[in-house]
Design a protein around this motif. Structure first.
Motif, mmCIF file in Angstrom:
data_model
loop_
_atom_site.group_PDB
_atom_site.id
_atom_site.type_symbol
_atom_site.label_atom_id
_atom_site.label_comp_id
_atom_site.label_asym_id
_atom_site.label_seq_id
_atom_site.Cartn_x
_atom_site.Cartn_y
_atom_site.Cartn_z
ATOM 1 N N LEU A 83 85.636 59.357 64.521
ATOM 2 C CA LEU A 83 85.071 59.831 63.274
ATOM 3 C C LEU A 83 85.996 60.885 62.676
ATOM 4 O O LEU A 83 86.496 61.751 63.393
ATOM 5 C CB LEU A 83 83.677 60.414 63.520
ATOM 6 C CG LEU A 83 82.847 60.661 62.262
ATOM 7 C CD1 LEU A 83 81.414 60.204 62.482
ATOM 8 C CD2 LEU A 83 82.864 62.122 61.863
ATOM 9 N N LEU A 84 86.242 60.767 61.376
ATOM 10 C CA LEU A 84 87.038 61.755 60.652
ATOM 11 C C LEU A 84 86.124 62.560 59.740
ATOM 12 O O LEU A 84 85.275 61.991 59.063
ATOM 13 C CB LEU A 84 88.102 61.093 59.763
ATOM 14 C CG LEU A 84 88.980 59.978 60.306
ATOM 15 C CD1 LEU A 84 89.956 59.506 59.219
ATOM 16 C CD2 LEU A 84 89.732 60.420 61.540
ATOM 17 N N MET A 85 86.292 63.866 59.752
ATOM 18 C CA MET A 85 85.639 64.716 58.747
ATOM 19 C C MET A 85 86.743 65.174 57.793
ATOM 20 O O MET A 85 87.751 65.737 58.227
ATOM 21 C CB MET A 85 84.980 65.931 59.392
ATOM 22 C CG MET A 85 83.709 65.608 60.148
ATOM 23 S SD MET A 85 82.391 64.878 59.148
ATOM 24 C CE MET A 85 81.722 66.343 58.413
ATOM 25 N N ILE A 86 86.545 64.900 56.509
ATOM 26 C CA ILE A 86 87.551 65.179 55.484
ATOM 27 C C ILE A 86 86.964 66.192 54.508
ATOM 28 O O ILE A 86 85.921 65.938 53.906
ATOM 29 C CB ILE A 86 87.924 63.881 54.736
ATOM 30 C CG1 ILE A 86 88.374 62.803 55.724
ATOM 31 C CG2 ILE A 86 88.991 64.150 53.672
ATOM 32 C CD1 ILE A 86 88.344 61.388 55.168
ATOM 33 N N GLY B 74 80.382 56.669 44.583
ATOM 34 C CA GLY B 74 80.223 55.258 44.909
ATOM 35 C C GLY B 74 80.415 54.929 46.380
ATOM 36 O O GLY B 74 80.318 53.770 46.772
ATOM 37 N N VAL B 75 80.702 55.944 47.222
ATOM 38 C CA VAL B 75 80.756 55.685 48.666
ATOM 39 C C VAL B 75 79.345 55.857 49.229
ATOM 40 O O VAL B 75 78.431 56.267 48.522
ATOM 41 C CB VAL B 75 81.773 56.603 49.395
ATOM 42 C CG1 VAL B 75 83.182 56.393 48.848
ATOM 43 C CG2 VAL B 75 81.385 58.073 49.310
ATOM 44 N N TRP B 76 79.136 55.540 50.502
ATOM 45 C CA TRP B 76 77.804 55.661 51.103
ATOM 46 C C TRP B 76 77.314 57.096 51.025
ATOM 47 O O TRP B 76 78.095 58.030 51.167
ATOM 48 C CB TRP B 76 77.838 55.219 52.574
ATOM 49 C CG TRP B 76 78.279 53.811 52.775
ATOM 50 C CD1 TRP B 76 79.409 53.391 53.440
ATOM 51 C CD2 TRP B 76 77.619 52.610 52.340
ATOM 52 N NE1 TRP B 76 79.489 52.020 53.413
ATOM 53 C CE2 TRP B 76 78.404 51.512 52.753
ATOM 54 C CE3 TRP B 76 76.444 52.374 51.624
ATOM 55 C CZ2 TRP B 76 78.046 50.194 52.471
ATOM 56 C CZ3 TRP B 76 76.088 51.057 51.347
ATOM 57 C CH2 TRP B 76 76.888 49.989 51.773
ATOM 58 N N ASN B 77 76.004 57.264 50.821
ATOM 59 C CA ASN B 77 75.438 58.607 50.907
ATOM 60 C C ASN B 77 75.256 58.977 52.385
ATOM 61 O O ASN B 77 75.462 58.140 53.262
ATOM 62 C CB ASN B 77 74.134 58.726 50.100
ATOM 63 C CG ASN B 77 73.018 57.829 50.617
ATOM 64 O OD1 ASN B 77 72.989 57.448 51.791
ATOM 65 N ND2 ASN B 77 72.092 57.487 49.741
ATOM 66 N N ASP C 297 85.573 49.903 58.351
ATOM 67 C CA ASP C 297 85.447 51.358 58.392
ATOM 68 C C ASP C 297 84.332 51.793 57.447
ATOM 69 O O ASP C 297 84.059 51.135 56.450
ATOM 70 C CB ASP C 297 86.767 52.027 57.998
ATOM 71 C CG ASP C 297 87.892 51.708 58.987
ATOM 72 O OD1 ASP C 297 87.588 51.475 60.174
ATOM 73 O OD2 ASP C 297 89.056 51.684 58.558
ATOM 74 N N VAL C 298 83.687 52.908 57.779
ATOM 75 C CA VAL C 298 82.542 53.388 56.998
ATOM 76 C C VAL C 298 82.889 54.749 56.393
ATOM 77 O O VAL C 298 83.142 55.699 57.124
ATOM 78 C CB VAL C 298 81.288 53.534 57.908
ATOM 79 C CG1 VAL C 298 80.072 53.919 57.078
ATOM 80 C CG2 VAL C 298 81.027 52.261 58.697
ATOM 81 N N PHE D 131 83.573 64.613 53.281
ATOM 82 C CA PHE D 131 83.434 63.175 53.482
ATOM 83 C C PHE D 131 83.668 62.855 54.952
ATOM 84 O O PHE D 131 84.367 63.583 55.649
ATOM 85 C CB PHE D 131 84.450 62.429 52.608
ATOM 86 C CG PHE D 131 84.214 62.655 51.138
ATOM 87 C CD1 PHE D 131 83.413 61.800 50.410
ATOM 88 C CD2 PHE D 131 84.765 63.758 50.494
ATOM 89 C CE1 PHE D 131 83.154 62.023 49.063
ATOM 90 C CE2 PHE D 131 84.517 63.997 49.145
ATOM 91 C CZ PHE D 131 83.710 63.126 48.436
ATOM 92 N N ALA D 132 83.043 61.785 55.412
ATOM 93 C CA ALA D 132 83.235 61.357 56.791
ATOM 94 C C ALA D 132 83.626 59.888 56.797
ATOM 95 O O ALA D 132 83.160 59.109 55.967
ATOM 96 C CB ALA D 132 81.960 61.574 57.599
ATOM 97 N N ALA D 133 84.504 59.529 57.719
ATOM 98 C CA ALA D 133 84.900 58.134 57.876
ATOM 99 C C ALA D 133 84.758 57.761 59.340
ATOM 100 O O ALA D 133 85.307 58.440 60.213
ATOM 101 C CB ALA D 133 86.342 57.923 57.406
ATOM 102 N N LEU D 134 83.984 56.709 59.605
ATOM 103 C CA LEU D 134 83.881 56.201 60.960
ATOM 104 C C LEU D 134 84.847 55.028 61.090
ATOM 105 O O LEU D 134 84.843 54.126 60.252
ATOM 106 C CB LEU D 134 82.461 55.735 61.284
ATOM 107 C CG LEU D 134 82.331 55.298 62.753
ATOM 108 C CD1 LEU D 134 82.148 56.504 63.664
ATOM 109 C CD2 LEU D 134 81.214 54.309 62.936
#
Length: 181
Positions: A54-57, A27-30, A93-94, A103-106
């Protein structure tokens, strides 16, 4: 009636749009939508000379989770991870799923030290309580890479590459850790 048809058409279109932008499982952004939204946010921050990170998880040993408990439990772990992570992020946040268990978070308007704090909170929140999936208690850990937008930079790809490299450094440093590029 014609009106009903229009309403149904609008609902179907909304559903298709949602499907085209969201990751069906979590359900998060593709990936595609994550990149689009991030590019927009980065351009905005560059214009206003604001920092952004930017985080790479990446889930540590995720293959082991799938092999041990099966893919349904693996899927549940991914969903729970997104829920816990989203709970620590702000509205602006994205969060996107950019790979299988990646997963990535901006974080717009956020300097590196702030982003590290967010990453550390995410890491702790994931590690603090086992994930309860179909009666199984599963310990989940993440490695997180942090990269800050360079001055004048608005391109998301090199930023992701730097965060990715930092994330692999976190893996090499023993996992369940946060590393900045």
């Amino acid at each position: 009636s014609g009106a009903m048809m229009l309403v149904r058409h609008a609902q179907q279109r909304a559903q298709l749009e949602r499907r085209a932008t969201l990751d069906g499982l979590t359900g998060v952004w593709n990936r595609r939508t994550f990149l689009e939204l991030s590019a927009r946010a980065l351009a905005h921050d560059r214009r206003l000379r604001l920092p952004s990170c930017l985080l790479m998880i990446d889930i540590d040993h995720f293959k082991q989770v799938n092999d041990t408990y099966g893919h349904d439990v693996g899927d549940a772990v991914l969903r729970e991870l997104c829920e816990r992570t989203q709970g620590l992020l702000r509205a602006e946040d994205v969060l996107g799923r950019v790979g299988g268990e990646e997963f990535a978070a901006l974080l717009p308007g956020t300097p590196e030290d702030g982003a590290r704090q967010v990453a550390e909170r995410i890491r702790e929140t994931i590690a603090s309580g086992n994930f309860l999936c179909s009666g199984e208690e599963i310990p989940v850990r993440v490695s997180i890479g942090v990269a800050e937008r360079a001055p004048g930079e608005a391109d998301v790809e090199p930023l992701m590459q730097r965060a990715d490299m930092a994330m692999y450094a976190a893996k090499r440093a023993g996992r369940n850790t946060v590393v900045s590029s």
